[in-house]
Design an enzyme around this catalytic site. Structure first.
Site: not given
Ligand code: PEP
Length: 254
Positions: A12, A14, A99, A101, A169, A175, A215
């Site tokens: 992803n 973003k 997601h 976000e 997630e 992040g 992460s």
């Molecule tokens: C994500 O935004 O779906 C995600 C898992 O981000 P990160 O791997 O940076 O934690």
């Protein structure tokens, strides 16, 4: 589990990437060797501005291209939005919906996410439905209840094993560099697998891929991807570095 689905490692991006970022896709194509291809599917979800170009560049490489969101309607007066049909028209085969976000910054509720997943299916896309608890919810011991509620509210009733991927997630892991313990991940993925029986039926519940996201890095991929019922990863930051993304997928090589 004997009939584990073929793993999927999805990136992803973003709101990152310009035309010049096509070199990252090029590096992924080079690194997606026949050995890796035989073990794991790769998906890149760049910003909408790059989907068409990436879909063309990825032809023949077996790297799939997806969107990061879609509107529930097919077309209409929704300034700035993009429909699932438009994503499909550009060459996308997947779309991420729900997601955290989007749920946070755009106040998307489970019903909105479900409508978007239904739109994805209408357009012939595979919907990656994201669920996950906040830090406060985890600390209050509500993780399983939250994930169950999100699944029941966000996944279309008519979803099938062929058009659905679930991504767990934890919001606090996205992040941040923090990750749940493997046993915490196992507990949530077991719940999701169990819920899938209600959605796609007992015969197909093991065919739906359940990704872990939050992460994931080359240094922790092997441990997280070995957890029961983890069928791949949804990767944010590390997916912007081809070597890291390939190293995460490479956890399936051994
Ligand atoms: C994500 O935004 O779906 C995600 C898992 O981000 P990160 O791997 O940076 O934690």
């Amino acid at each position: 589990m004997t009939d584990r689905p073929r793993p999927l490692v999805a990136g992803n991006w973003k709101m990152n990437g310009l035309k010049s970022s096509a070199r990252i896709l090029g590096d992924l194509q080079i690194g997606y060797t026949p050995g890796l291809r035989s073990k794991v599917d790769l998906l890149v979800c760049p910003p909408a501005t790059l989907i068409q170009n990436f879909a063309v560049l990825a032809i023949g490489s077996r790297i799939a291209i997806g969107g990061q969101d879609c509107h529930a309607a097919e077309s209409g007066a929704y300034t700035g939005d993009i429909s699932a049909e438009m994503l499909a028209d550009m060459g996308a085969s997947y779309v991420i919906v729900g997601h955290s976000e989007r749920r946070t910054y755009h106040r998307e509720k489970d019903a909105d996410v479900r409508a978007k997943a239904e739109a994805a299916h209408r357009a012939g896309l595979i919907a990656i439905v994201c669920v996950g608890e906040s830090r406060e919810e985890r600390e209050a011991g509500k993780t399983l209840a939250v994930v169950r509620r999100q699944l029941r509210g966000s996944v279309p009733e008519a979803a099938t094993a062929a058009d659905l991927v679930i991504a767990y997630e934890p919001v606090w892991a996205i992040g941040t560099g923090l990750t749940p313990t493997p046993s915490d991940v196992a507990e949530v993925h077991a719940l999701i697998r169990d819920e899938l029986r209600r959605i796609v039926g007992r015969a197909d519940q093991t065919k739906v891929r359940i990704l872990y996201g939050g992460s994931v890095k080359p240094s922790n991929a092997k441990e997280l991807l070995a957890v029961p019922n983890v069928d791949g990863a949804l990767v944010g930051g590390a997916s912007l570095v081809a070597a890291d993304f390939l190293a995460i997928a490479g956890a399936y090589l051994v």
